[in-house]
Motif scaffolding. Structure first.
Motif, PDB file in Angstrom:
ATOM      1  N   MET A   1       0.852  -1.189   0.000  1.00 35.24           N
ATOM      2  CA  MET A   1       0.000   0.000   0.000  1.00 35.24           C
ATOM      3  C   MET A   1       0.887   1.238   0.000  1.00 35.24           C
ATOM      4  SD  MET A   1      -3.125  -0.951   2.623  1.00 35.24           S
ATOM      5  CE  MET A   1      -2.049  -1.181   4.040  1.00 35.24           C
ATOM      6  N   PRO A   2       0.557   2.235  -0.829  1.00 33.66           N
ATOM      7  CA  PRO A   2       1.426   3.418  -0.914  1.00 33.66           C
ATOM      8  C   PRO A   2       1.277   4.378   0.259  1.00 33.66           C
ATOM      9  CG  PRO A   2      -0.428   3.627  -2.415  1.00 33.66           C
ATOM     10  CD  PRO A   2      -0.527   2.273  -1.806  1.00 33.66           C
ATOM     11  N   TYR A   3       2.411   4.854   0.729  1.00 37.14           N
ATOM     12  CA  TYR A   3       2.460   5.858   1.782  1.00 37.14           C
ATOM     13  C   TYR A   3       3.411   6.966   1.362  1.00 37.14           C
ATOM     14  CZ  TYR A   3       0.167   2.787   5.216  1.00 37.14           C
ATOM     15  OH  TYR A   3      -0.731   2.005   5.902  1.00 37.14           O
ATOM     16  N   LEU A   4       3.115   8.179   1.799  1.00 36.51           N
ATOM     17  CA  LEU A   4       4.012   9.308   1.605  1.00 36.51           C
ATOM     18  C   LEU A   4       4.507   9.766   2.967  1.00 36.51           C
ATOM     19  CD1 LEU A   4       5.299  11.696   0.029  1.00 36.51           C
ATOM     20  CD2 LEU A   4       3.123  12.906   0.335  1.00 36.51           C
ATOM     21  N   LYS A   5       5.843   9.822   3.135  1.00 32.03           N
ATOM     22  CA  LYS A   5       6.395  10.349   4.377  1.00 32.03           C
ATOM     23  C   LYS A   5       6.364  11.867   4.303  1.00 32.03           C
ATOM     24  CE  LYS A   5       9.394   8.280   6.884  1.00 32.03           C
ATOM     25  NZ  LYS A   5      10.599   7.656   7.503  1.00 32.03           N
ATOM     26  N   LEU A   6       5.675  12.484   5.259  1.00 30.12           N
ATOM     27  CA  LEU A   6       5.489  13.932   5.275  1.00 30.12           C
ATOM     28  C   LEU A   6       6.651  14.640   5.967  1.00 30.12           C
ATOM     29  CD1 LEU A   6       1.716  13.802   6.246  1.00 30.12           C
ATOM     30  CD2 LEU A   6       2.624  14.424   3.989  1.00 30.12           C
ATOM     31  N   ARG A   7       6.610  15.968   5.943  1.00 29.37           N
ATOM     32  CA  ARG A   7       7.701  16.804   6.439  1.00 29.37           C
ATOM     33  C   ARG A   7       8.054  16.553   7.899  1.00 29.37           C
ATOM     34  NH1 ARG A   7       3.007  18.422   5.844  1.00 29.37           N
ATOM     35  NH2 ARG A   7       1.815  19.626   7.372  1.00 29.37           N
ATOM     36  N   ASP A   8       7.067  16.082   8.701  1.00 31.63           N
ATOM     37  CA  ASP A   8       7.325  15.842  10.118  1.00 31.63           C
ATOM     38  C   ASP A   8       7.544  14.365  10.432  1.00 31.63           C
ATOM     39  OD1 ASP A   8       4.771  14.933   9.681  1.00 31.63           O
ATOM     40  OD2 ASP A   8       3.878  15.903  11.439  1.00 31.63           O
ATOM     41  N   GLY A   9       7.653  13.550   9.375  1.00 35.05           N
ATOM     42  CA  GLY A   9       7.883  12.127   9.562  1.00 35.05           C
ATOM     43  C   GLY A   9       6.623  11.287   9.572  1.00 35.05           C
ATOM     44  N   GLU A  11       3.323   9.469   8.161  1.00 33.91           N
ATOM     45  CA  GLU A  11       3.081   8.817   6.880  1.00 33.91           C
ATOM     46  C   GLU A  11       1.613   8.933   6.495  1.00 33.91           C
ATOM     47  OE1 GLU A  11       4.733   4.838   7.439  1.00 33.91           O
ATOM     48  OE2 GLU A  11       6.507   5.504   6.349  1.00 33.91           O
ATOM     49  N   LEU A  12       1.399   9.372   5.268  1.00 36.60           N
ATOM     50  CA  LEU A  12       0.053   9.575   4.736  1.00 36.60           C
ATOM     51  C   LEU A  12      -0.275   8.425   3.791  1.00 36.60           C
ATOM     52  CD1 LEU A  12      -2.065  11.991   4.924  1.00 36.60           C
ATOM     53  CD2 LEU A  12      -1.323  12.541   2.599  1.00 36.60           C
ATOM     54  N   PHE A  13      -1.335   7.670   4.116  1.00 35.68           N
ATOM     55  CA  PHE A  13      -1.777   6.587   3.245  1.00 35.68           C
ATOM     56  C   PHE A  13      -2.627   7.148   2.105  1.00 35.68           C
ATOM     57  CE2 PHE A  13      -5.240   3.809   1.936  1.00 35.68           C
ATOM     58  CZ  PHE A  13      -4.551   2.681   1.494  1.00 35.68           C
ATOM     59  N   TYR A  14      -2.441   6.608   0.903  1.00 32.85           N
ATOM     60  CA  TYR A  14      -3.282   7.035  -0.213  1.00 32.85           C
ATOM     61  C   TYR A  14      -3.518   5.894  -1.191  1.00 32.85           C
ATOM     62  CZ  TYR A  14       1.069   7.490  -2.942  1.00 32.85           C
ATOM     63  OH  TYR A  14       2.265   7.239  -3.585  1.00 32.85           O
ATOM     64  N   LYS A  15      -4.620   5.991  -1.907  1.00 32.28           N
ATOM     65  CA  LYS A  15      -4.960   5.070  -2.992  1.00 32.28           C
ATOM     66  C   LYS A  15      -4.758   5.802  -4.306  1.00 32.28           C
ATOM     67  CE  LYS A  15      -8.700   3.113  -0.180  1.00 32.28           C
ATOM     68  NZ  LYS A  15     -10.162   2.944  -0.060  1.00 32.28           N
ATOM     69  N   ASP A  16      -4.225   5.126  -5.278  1.00 37.60           N
ATOM     70  CA  ASP A  16      -4.011   5.694  -6.608  1.00 37.60           C
ATOM     71  C   ASP A  16      -4.481   4.648  -7.602  1.00 37.60           C
ATOM     72  OD1 ASP A  16      -3.141   6.966  -8.884  1.00 37.60           O
ATOM     73  OD2 ASP A  16      -1.106   7.345  -8.166  1.00 37.60           O
ATOM     74  N   ILE A  53      -7.587   9.360  -6.898  1.00 41.80           N
ATOM     75  CA  ILE A  53      -6.653   9.371  -5.773  1.00 41.80           C
ATOM     76  C   ILE A  53      -7.408   9.773  -4.514  1.00 41.80           C
ATOM     77  CG2 ILE A  53      -4.589  10.465  -4.816  1.00 41.80           C
ATOM     78  CD1 ILE A  53      -3.754  10.976  -7.803  1.00 41.80           C
ATOM     79  N   GLY A  54      -7.322   8.936  -3.507  1.00 38.54           N
ATOM     80  CA  GLY A  54      -7.948   9.243  -2.227  1.00 38.54           C
ATOM     81  C   GLY A  54      -6.973   8.982  -1.099  1.00 38.54           C
ATOM     82  N   HIS A  55      -6.907   9.887  -0.145  1.00 40.16           N
ATOM     83  CA  HIS A  55      -5.973   9.733   0.978  1.00 40.16           C
ATOM     84  C   HIS A  55      -6.737   9.644   2.287  1.00 40.16           C
ATOM     85  CE1 HIS A  55      -6.981  13.969   1.120  1.00 40.16           C
ATOM     86  NE2 HIS A  55      -6.425  14.066   2.327  1.00 40.16           N
ATOM     87  N   ASP A  56      -6.093   9.046   3.288  1.00 40.20           N
ATOM     88  CA  ASP A  56      -6.595   9.076   4.657  1.00 40.20           C
ATOM     89  C   ASP A  56      -5.893  10.239   5.359  1.00 40.20           C
ATOM     90  OD1 ASP A  56      -7.771   6.704   3.889  1.00 40.20           O
ATOM     91  OD2 ASP A  56      -6.648   5.437   5.298  1.00 40.20           O
ATOM     92  N   ARG A  57      -6.645  11.233   5.817  1.00 46.45           N
ATOM     93  CA  ARG A  57      -6.006  12.342   6.523  1.00 46.45           C
ATOM     94  C   ARG A  57      -5.205  11.833   7.716  1.00 46.45           C
ATOM     95  NH1 ARG A  57     -10.395  14.979   4.877  1.00 46.45           N
ATOM     96  NH2 ARG A  57     -11.713  14.529   6.677  1.00 46.45           N
ATOM     97  N   ARG A  58      -4.181  12.570   8.078  1.00 41.26           N
ATOM     98  CA  ARG A  58      -3.379  12.141   9.232  1.00 41.26           C
ATOM     99  C   ARG A  58      -4.285  11.894  10.433  1.00 41.26           C
ATOM    100  NH1 ARG A  58       1.110  15.443  11.296  1.00 41.26           N
ATOM    101  NH2 ARG A  58       1.565  16.006   9.152  1.00 41.26           N
ATOM    102  N   THR A  64      -0.595   7.863   9.817  1.00 38.77           N
ATOM    103  CA  THR A  64      -0.009   7.965  11.148  1.00 38.77           C
ATOM    104  C   THR A  64      -0.911   8.719  12.115  1.00 38.77           C
ATOM    105  OG1 THR A  64       2.220   7.934  10.198  1.00 38.77           O
ATOM    106  CG2 THR A  64       2.001   8.789  12.434  1.00 38.77           C
ATOM    107  N   GLN A  65      -0.999   8.206  13.329  1.00 40.93           N
ATOM    108  CA  GLN A  65      -1.807   8.850  14.360  1.00 40.93           C
ATOM    109  C   GLN A  65      -0.938   9.850  15.131  1.00 40.93           C
ATOM    110  OE1 GLN A  65      -4.004   6.093  16.788  1.00 40.93           O
ATOM    111  NE2 GLN A  65      -5.060   5.180  15.039  1.00 40.93           N
ATOM    112  N   THR A  66      -0.827  11.039  14.593  1.00 40.17           N
ATOM    113  CA  THR A  66      -0.058  12.088  15.267  1.00 40.17           C
ATOM    114  C   THR A  66      -0.881  12.693  16.397  1.00 40.17           C
ATOM    115  OG1 THR A  66      -0.839  13.679  13.617  1.00 40.17           O
ATOM    116  CG2 THR A  66       1.294  12.645  13.216  1.00 40.17           C
ATOM    117  N   TRP A  67      -0.196  13.147  17.439  1.00 39.24           N
ATOM    118  CA  TRP A  67      -0.897  13.742  18.582  1.00 39.24           C
ATOM    119  C   TRP A  67      -1.314  15.174  18.285  1.00 39.24           C
ATOM    120  CZ3 TRP A  67      -3.109  11.448  22.448  1.00 39.24           C
ATOM    121  CH2 TRP A  67      -3.508  12.184  23.568  1.00 39.24           C
ATOM    122  N   GLU A  68      -0.426  15.920  17.636  1.00 34.97           N
ATOM    123  CA  GLU A  68      -0.706  17.303  17.274  1.00 34.97           C
ATOM    124  C   GLU A  68      -1.029  17.393  15.776  1.00 34.97           C
ATOM    125  OE1 GLU A  68      -0.998  19.469  19.555  1.00 34.97           O
ATOM    126  OE2 GLU A  68      -0.009  18.445  21.226  1.00 34.97           O
TER     127      GLU A  68
END
Length: 276
Positions: A1-9, A11-16, A53-58, A64-68
């Motif tokens: 499954m594709p993920y994009l590592k974001l600027r703060d580390g 990971e954003l899941f997306y479908k393409d 293309i559809g993504h799951d928001r952080r 990733t389950q970020t706290w902030e």
């Protein structure tokens, strides 16, 4: 499954999906769900040669389950990174509910250089909460009750929402779908508690008025007139007037989840708008 590592580390899941060289349509899901909530539209358009293309928001779904960072500014900056990563151009953005706010704020903050059209479905803009300037909005006490229900028993609350107002299954003589209810619950419970809780404030108190006024591309607004979650009087009707190139279609008797309930009609409206 594709993920994009974001600027703060994170990971954003997306479908393409679909035709890699096809015209691009992106999907932004509602609270507290994931890109799975748009699967009927994504499969329909992919089968017709589009790249979807559809993504799951952080914090949501498989991301990733970020706290902030559970706020609209962070969400649209994440989406901008995804657009750049996939080199998305001339796209049509589609957003439902909270995701409609994401589409609106993305276009207001980052502009329309990569986007040619947009669709808002049961979307939260311009502002959900009731204020002196927004008397048609929903009283803050309602959103406070959501937060209280989450603390008391999130799992039950996430059954009560789809069993009742989300799909309109609490209306008389409406055919219910246990599968839809369970699928909503599954998506909601996959989202982190912190993100789901924080986003109640985000979707209800963010004012998108200035964003709507900036959007210089055609925008189709689809809204049910029996939307019990995002009442049309405070949202779809106002957004269509604030958008420079807004076009409104009202679904008589339509619930908050018209894309899940009136699947064929929404899909036909989407394809007609894409081809116009």
């Amino acid at each position: 499954m594709p993920y994009l590592k974001l600027r703060d580390g994170a990971e954003l899941f997306y479908k393409d999906w679909g035709n890699p060289k096809g015209k691009i349509v992106t999907f932004s899901h509602g609270w507290p769900l994931s890109s799975d909530n748009f699967e009927n539209q994504m499969v329909f358009l992919a089968d017709k040669g589009y790249r979807v293309i559809g993504h799951d928001r952080r914090g949501h779904g498989r991301s990733t389950q970020t706290w902030e960072g559970n706020n609209m500014d962070t969400f649209v900056d994440d989406l901008k990174e995804l657009f750049e990563h996939l080199d998305i151009k001339d796209a049509v953005m589609v957003g439902h509910s909270h995701g409609g706010g994401e589409v609106t704020h993305f276009l207001g903050k980052h502009g329309t250089s990569r986007v040619k059209k947009a669709v808002l479905i049961g979307a939260v803009p311009p502002l959900m909460v009731k204020t002196a300037a927004n008397p048609e909005g929903t009283d803050k006490a309602v959103f406070d009750s959501f937060r209280q229900a989450m603390h008391k028993d999130r799992a039950q609350f996430f059954l009560d929402v789809p069993t009742g107002p989300f799909f309109g299954f609490n209306r008389p003589n409406v055919k219910t779908s246990q599968g839809q209810i369970q699928n909503w619950w599954r998506q909601g419970m996959t989202t982190s508690f912190k993100t789901a809780y924080d986003c109640i404030k985000d979707f209800s108190e963010t004012d998108f008025t200035s964003d709507l006024k900036k959007i210089d591309i055609p925008v189709l607004v689809l809204h049910g007139d029996d939307d019990q979650v995002v009442p049309i009087e405070a949202s779809g009707l106002k957004s269509a007037k604030l958008l420079p190139q807004g076009k409104l279609k009202v679904y008589p008797g339509g619930s908050h989840a018209i894309h899940n309930i009136d699947v064929d009609e929404v899909n036909n409206d989407l394809i007609s708008f894409l081809q116009s």
